[in-house]
Design a protein around this motif. Structure first.
Motif, short mmCIF file in Angstrom:
data_model
loop_
_atom_site.label_atom_id
_atom_site.label_comp_id
_atom_site.label_asym_id
_atom_site.label_seq_id
_atom_site.Cartn_x
_atom_site.Cartn_y
_atom_site.Cartn_z
N LEU A 45 6.35 -1.69 1.29
CA LEU A 45 4.98 -2.05 1.66
C LEU A 45 4.86 -3.57 1.72
O LEU A 45 5.13 -4.26 0.72
N ILE A 46 4.51 -4.08 2.88
CA ILE A 46 4.27 -5.51 3.05
C ILE A 46 2.77 -5.77 2.82
O ILE A 46 1.92 -5.33 3.60
N ASP A 47 2.47 -6.42 1.72
CA ASP A 47 1.10 -6.72 1.29
C ASP A 47 0.33 -5.45 0.92
O ASP A 47 0.68 -4.33 1.36
N CYS A 48 -0.69 -5.65 0.12
CA CYS A 48 -1.49 -4.52 -0.36
C CYS A 48 -2.92 -5.01 -0.58
O CYS A 48 -3.39 -5.14 -1.71
N GLY A 49 -3.59 -5.31 0.55
CA GLY A 49 -4.87 -5.97 0.48
C GLY A 49 -6.07 -5.05 0.48
O GLY A 49 -6.00 -3.88 0.86
N MET A 50 -7.18 -5.62 0.07
CA MET A 50 -8.45 -4.91 0.05
C MET A 50 -9.19 -5.14 1.36
O MET A 50 -9.18 -6.23 1.91
N PHE A 51 -9.83 -4.08 1.87
CA PHE A 51 -10.70 -4.23 3.04
C PHE A 51 -12.00 -4.91 2.64
O PHE A 51 -12.57 -4.60 1.58
N GLN A 52 -12.48 -5.82 3.49
CA GLN A 52 -13.75 -6.50 3.26
C GLN A 52 -14.56 -6.46 4.55
O GLN A 52 -14.03 -6.14 5.62
N GLY A 53 -15.84 -6.78 4.44
CA GLY A 53 -16.66 -6.87 5.66
C GLY A 53 -17.56 -5.66 5.84
O GLY A 53 -18.28 -5.25 4.92
N GLY A 97 -6.55 -4.47 13.97
CA GLY A 97 -7.89 -4.46 14.56
C GLY A 97 -8.93 -5.11 13.66
O GLY A 97 -10.11 -5.14 14.00
N THR A 98 -8.50 -5.64 12.53
CA THR A 98 -9.39 -6.30 11.58
C THR A 98 -8.58 -7.35 10.83
O THR A 98 -7.35 -7.34 10.86
N VAL A 99 -9.27 -8.25 10.14
CA VAL A 99 -8.56 -9.33 9.44
C VAL A 99 -8.37 -9.05 7.95
O VAL A 99 -7.90 -9.90 7.21
N THR A 100 -8.74 -7.89 7.48
CA THR A 100 -8.63 -7.62 6.05
C THR A 100 -7.83 -6.34 5.80
O THR A 100 -7.48 -5.62 6.71
N GLY A 101 -7.55 -6.11 4.50
CA GLY A 101 -6.87 -4.89 4.10
C GLY A 101 -5.40 -4.83 4.48
O GLY A 101 -4.85 -3.76 4.74
N SER A 102 -4.73 -5.97 4.48
CA SER A 102 -3.34 -6.04 4.94
C SER A 102 -2.42 -5.05 4.21
O SER A 102 -2.24 -5.14 3.00
N LYS A 103 -1.85 -4.12 4.97
CA LYS A 103 -0.90 -3.14 4.43
C LYS A 103 -0.04 -2.63 5.58
O LYS A 103 -0.55 -2.01 6.50
N THR A 104 1.26 -2.89 5.51
CA THR A 104 2.19 -2.37 6.51
C THR A 104 3.37 -1.75 5.80
O THR A 104 4.02 -2.42 4.99
N VAL A 105 3.64 -0.48 6.06
CA VAL A 105 4.75 0.22 5.43
C VAL A 105 5.92 0.32 6.40
O VAL A 105 5.76 0.74 7.55
N ILE A 106 7.11 -0.08 5.92
CA ILE A 106 8.35 0.07 6.67
C ILE A 106 9.12 1.23 6.04
O ILE A 106 9.45 1.19 4.85
N GLU A 107 9.39 2.23 6.83
CA GLU A 107 10.06 3.44 6.34
C GLU A 107 11.39 3.60 7.07
O GLU A 107 11.43 3.69 8.30
N HIS A 108 12.48 3.62 6.30
CA HIS A 108 13.81 3.76 6.92
C HIS A 108 14.72 4.53 5.97
O HIS A 108 14.89 4.14 4.81
N ASN A 109 15.29 5.62 6.47
CA ASN A 109 16.11 6.50 5.63
C ASN A 109 15.33 6.87 4.37
O ASN A 109 14.25 7.45 4.48
#
Length: 451
Positions: free
Chosen positions: A27-35, A10-22
């Motif tokens: 963590l895919i990317d670890c960005g800062m929120f801006q704006g 819902g925004t273009v900043t703060g990229s962070k996606t966690v994949i949890e399995h077993n």
């Protein structure tokens, strides 16, 4: 398998996606929120998943909105490995130290001027926090499979956008998850076209320009007109620019114009220490971009490169016409603010925006016609011309994003559209469904999805 959308949803900043399995968390990317402030305040909040429980970070590239929260993650307890390409490590190091120094300086100024609601103002992280991040980087080559544990491996593949940027193909127990990261334009000035994925069960696609087509205008002609018109009016061109790739792209265009004698013989200034350092990274990582070492050297001769703060201040107060390229690209901080403090009130000034302007940033406000702009606690009336060269974005437009999906050999189970404001993501969702018939979803911030 659970997917945690902890940023850039819902925004273009703060990229962070966690994949949890077993028992593994990636963590895919670890960005800062801006704006906007409500987003920036999220940087102070702990991650929804405890940092010490994350095993690995896979970093697509070195922009602040993709790597800028790493010092906080490590300070909060993360003790795993951070995988990235060599240029991404070098650029991330530059960006993180620059970010920490800016935060330390902003906190110091706020406390001295008592212009803060917090007493005392504190940086989100310090240079010492960045020191703790650097040893955790692990450099890997693109197109090479890297095993994380049994039945879990990944590889990076070329994404364009900026130096070192890659998409990620992640294999978990036979399922293929593809993360686009930020995708460059197919005809970028400096970067090669992005590589397309061929196999994926789940795709996480950026949607920054999901609702826009870059105009088919000639950026050289636009830039030529801006520089010449401003010069004839006795003014200065200020180009707020991201230190990575955008500075170098602008240098390349100005160099081309200067070689052809299409712009006047005035000072062309690069006033961003980090941007100058990135030039060295460009020279050292030739296979990642189009320029030869000799072209880099010749291009640099056109410019006055400023690192020293006093030299910067002297240039700020120099009244002669000039062209200044200074960070940051969305005018959220950096030396460009010193130029705008001095020049934004002058009608002969031209502020030329050359990249995406996120919601809530000064760049977006200027683009939308703000009559005044707040810098360092004070409002300045805007009399300068505000122009945008939209075709220069480092992000692919709607057509580029759709074309990136064109090489898939079979239909993915689902496409998640991330890293875009809601309107852009939703319009891209409709276009993807229309062209390919793929099942698309626009996740919201904090959403957890089981696949």
């Amino acid at each position: 398998m659970k997917i945690h959308f902890l940023g850039a949803a819902g925004t273009v900043t703060g990229s962070k996606t966690v994949i949890e399995h077993n028992n593994i968390r990636i963590l895919i990317d670890c960005g800062m929120f801006q704006g906007i402030k409500t987003l920036r305040e999220l940087n102070r909040e702990p991650l929804a998943i405890e940092a010490q429980t994350i095993d690995f970070v896979l970093l697509t590239h070195g922009h602040l909105d993709h790597c800028g929260w790493l010092p906080k993650l490590v300070a909060d307890g993360f003790d795993g490995k951070i995988f990235c390409t060599r240029p991404t490590k070098e650029i991330s190091r530059l960006i993180l130290y620059d970010s920490a120094k800016i935060q330390e300086e902003d906190a110091r100024r706020a406390n001295e001027e008592e212009s803060t609601q917090h007493s005392p103002a504190t940086p989100l992280y310090t240079t010492e926090n960045v020191d703790a991040v650097i040893p955790k980087f692990r450099v890997v080559e693109k197109d090479i499979e890297i095993q994380l544990e049994e039945n879990v491996f990944f590889k990076f593949f070329y994404a364009g956008h900026i130096l070192g940027a890659c998409s990620i193909e992640l294999h978990i127990d036979g399922k293929i998850l593809v993360f686009s990261g930020d995708i460059g334009q197919d005809d970028d000035v400096l970067m090669f076209p992005p590589q397309k994925p061929t196999k994926a069960d789940y795709i996480f696609l950026e949607s920054t320009y999901g609702n826009r087509i870059h105009p088919e205008t000639d950026a050289l002609i636009e830039l030529e007109a801006i520089i010449n018109n401003t010069y004839h009016n006795g003014g200065t061109v200020v180009i707020p620019s991201f230190a990575v790739e955008r500075v170098q792209a602008m240098m390349y265009l100005i160099w081309q114009l200067k070689k052809d004698n299409r712009i006047p013989d005035i000072p062309y200034v690069i006033d961003t220490p980090m941007g100058i350092n990135v030039l060295e990274v460009f020279k050292e990582n030739r296979p990642w971009h189009k320029l030869s070492f000799e072209e880099c050297e010749e291009m640099c001769k056109v410019f006055t490169l400023i690192s020293d703060f006093q030299d910067s201040m002297n240039m700020v107060y120099n009244k002669k016409p000039k062209v200044v390229i200074a960070a940051s690209g969305m005018i959220t901080g950096g030396r460009v603010l010193s130029y705008l403090e001095r020049l934004i009130e002058k009608p002969e000034t031209t502020v030329t925006l050359v990249g995406y302007q996120a919601e809530g940033t000064r760049g977006r406000k200027l683009l939308e016609g703000a009559k005044d702009i707040k810098m360092y606690g004070k409002y300045y009336p805007v009399a300068a011309k505000i122009l945008l060269i939209e075709s220069l974005s480092a992000h692919g437009d709607q057509n580029d994003l759709l074309n990136w999906l064109a090489a898939l050999e079979s239909k993915p189970t689902k496409v998640f559209l991330v890293h875009g404001e809601n309107q852009a993501a939703d319009e891209l969702r409709l276009k993807v469904k229309e062209r390919y018939g793929f099942d698309c979803q626009v996740p919201y911030l904090g959403q957890i999805i089981e696949i």
